[in-house]
Write a protein that holds these residues in place. Structure first.
Motif, PDB file in Angstrom:
ATOM      1  N   ARG A  37       0.863  -1.189   0.000  1.00 52.81           N
ATOM      2  CA  ARG A  37       0.000   0.000   0.000  1.00 52.81           C
ATOM      3  C   ARG A  37       0.898   1.237   0.000  1.00 52.81           C
ATOM      4  O   ARG A  37       1.770   1.388   0.853  1.00 52.81           O
ATOM      5  N   LEU A  38       0.669   2.107  -0.950  1.00 47.26           N
ATOM      6  CA  LEU A  38       1.502   3.286  -1.155  1.00 47.26           C
ATOM      7  C   LEU A  38       0.789   4.526  -0.631  1.00 47.26           C
ATOM      8  O   LEU A  38      -0.376   4.776  -0.963  1.00 47.26           O
ATOM      9  N   THR A  39       1.499   5.321   0.169  1.00 44.63           N
ATOM     10  CA  THR A  39       0.948   6.560   0.716  1.00 44.63           C
ATOM     11  C   THR A  39       1.933   7.694   0.482  1.00 44.63           C
ATOM     12  O   THR A  39       3.122   7.576   0.810  1.00 44.63           O
ATOM     13  N   LEU A  40       1.441   8.780  -0.086  1.00 48.51           N
ATOM     14  CA  LEU A  40       2.243   9.978  -0.284  1.00 48.51           C
ATOM     15  C   LEU A  40       1.751  11.064   0.659  1.00 48.51           C
ATOM     16  O   LEU A  40       0.564  11.392   0.680  1.00 48.51           O
ATOM     17  N   TYR A  76      -3.008   7.748 -10.360  1.00 46.15           N
ATOM     18  CA  TYR A  76      -2.387   6.882 -11.367  1.00 46.15           C
ATOM     19  C   TYR A  76      -1.576   5.769 -10.705  1.00 46.15           C
ATOM     20  O   TYR A  76      -1.568   4.614 -11.175  1.00 46.15           O
ATOM     21  N   ALA A  77      -0.913   6.091  -9.581  1.00 41.43           N
ATOM     22  CA  ALA A  77      -0.091   5.102  -8.888  1.00 41.43           C
ATOM     23  C   ALA A  77      -0.890   4.274  -7.883  1.00 41.43           C
ATOM     24  O   ALA A  77      -0.338   3.362  -7.263  1.00 41.43           O
ATOM     25  N   GLY A  78      -2.186   4.586  -7.712  1.00 39.79           N
ATOM     26  CA  GLY A  78      -2.988   3.880  -6.722  1.00 39.79           C
ATOM     27  C   GLY A  78      -2.573   4.208  -5.301  1.00 39.79           C
ATOM     28  O   GLY A  78      -2.693   3.369  -4.392  1.00 39.79           O
ATOM     29  N   ALA A  79      -2.066   5.428  -5.089  1.00 40.16           N
ATOM     30  CA  ALA A  79      -1.548   5.828  -3.782  1.00 40.16           C
ATOM     31  C   ALA A  79      -2.555   6.677  -3.018  1.00 40.16           C
ATOM     32  O   ALA A  79      -3.335   7.425  -3.607  1.00 40.16           O
ATOM     33  N   ARG A  80      -2.513   6.547  -1.708  1.00 43.57           N
ATOM     34  CA  ARG A  80      -3.243   7.485  -0.848  1.00 43.57           C
ATOM     35  C   ARG A  80      -2.450   8.794  -0.813  1.00 43.57           C
ATOM     36  O   ARG A  80      -1.227   8.772  -0.706  1.00 43.57           O
ATOM     37  N   LEU A  81      -3.150   9.910  -0.893  1.00 41.03           N
ATOM     38  CA  LEU A  81      -2.500  11.214  -0.813  1.00 41.03           C
ATOM     39  C   LEU A  81      -2.964  11.910   0.456  1.00 41.03           C
ATOM     40  O   LEU A  81      -4.163  12.184   0.627  1.00 41.03           O
TER      41      LEU A  81
END
Length: 281
Positions: A37-40, A76-81
């Motif tokens: 899981r990706l988070t920015l 696009y990256a499927g990341a939480r912002l």
């Protein structure tokens, strides 16, 4: 990017919307890792491209040309912002902490927050002096100062502390912008008196002599004064003081000298160098 139905096995958290993390987002959008899981986390949703700042100030670029909107890239990256500013990291509990929202857990953490110019503590809260970074805050301060310059009935004296590449570019772009604005306002009697102040014995001290000579001529052509061998201590009551106690009249100051790390890094337990930056291999 299509939704990933794989259970989350690891949290990758990126602090900062800088250039490096933009490439990470792009790469993971094109090469997704199942279970990650990706988070920015970013202070500014529209992240400015620092290399285009002088051109943007001078009016050569529009806002959208000099800023990157993080939202479509995160989607696009499927990341939480997470639009927030980090104020601490708990490395034992593996948590990212914020002043006004719940913490976020991480398994892998990447920090890409850049640096800020050094300026005295007395500068905080004074709208007549501000740093060139963070850029979005600088642009807000500059917008206010520009209006005061254009409305003033006498020439405005502005000092830029720091005569490296950033300070020199900033001086030339500000001078160009004000000249253009005054021409539109039909106020030829007003002008911006700019000075570059540095503790070094010459401008652009890390560049070769030919570059220095060329830029000195360009600064002189644009009526930008250079003050070398002057280590500024503070700006107070309309005067810019150096460490020897000498001073000059000044209406506003932009700090563009040196580079320092955000204070909150000191309490993270991470290994830092003598200037407070995270040690990397």
């Amino acid at each position: 990017m299509q939704a990933d139905s794989t259970p989350v096995r690891s949290d990758l958290v990126l602090i900062g919307g800088g250039h490096s993390h933009l490439f990470v987002l792009k790469y993971l959008a094109m090469n997704p890792v199942p279970g990650v899981r990706l988070t920015l986390i970013a202070r500014d949703v529209h992240t400015p491209y620092s290399g285009m700042l002088p051109g943007y100030i001078a009016g050569h670029y529009a806002y959208d040309e000099a800023h990157i909107d993080l939202r479509p890239l995160a989607v696009y990256a499927g990341a939480r912002l997470i639009h927030a500013e980090v104020n601490a990291i708990d490395t034992e509990q593996q948590l990212v902490l914020f002043p006004h929202r719940p913490s976020i857990a991480y398994d892998v953490l990447s920090i890409n927050i850049g640096s800020i110019p050094g300026m005295p503590a007395s500068a905080q809260g004074d709208d007549r002096q501000f740093a060139v970074k963070p850029i979005n805050r600088f642009l807000d301060h500059w917008s206010d100062l520009e209006q005061r310059i254009l409305a003033a009935q006498k020439p405005c004296k502005l000092a830029i502390v720091g005569a490296g590449a950033g300070g020199v570019e900033l001086a030339l772009s500000l001078q160009h912008r004000i000249k253009q604005a005054l021409a539109v306002a039909r106020n030829p009697g007003q002008q911006l008196k700019l000075s570059l102040v540095t503790e070094d014995d010459q401008i652009l001290s890390s560049f070769n002599n030919k570059v220095q000579q060329r830029l000195r001529r360009l600064l002189k052509k644009n009526n930008i004064e250079t003050l070398c061998n002057t280590r500024v201590e503070r700006f107070e009551a309309g005067r810019l003081y150096d460490v020897n106690g000498d001073s000059q009249e000044c209406d506003a100051v932009i700090w563009a000298s040196g580079a320092s790390a955000p204070d909150w890094l000191r309490n993270t337990g991470l290994q830092l160098d003598e200037r407070g930056f995270i040690v990397v291999n």
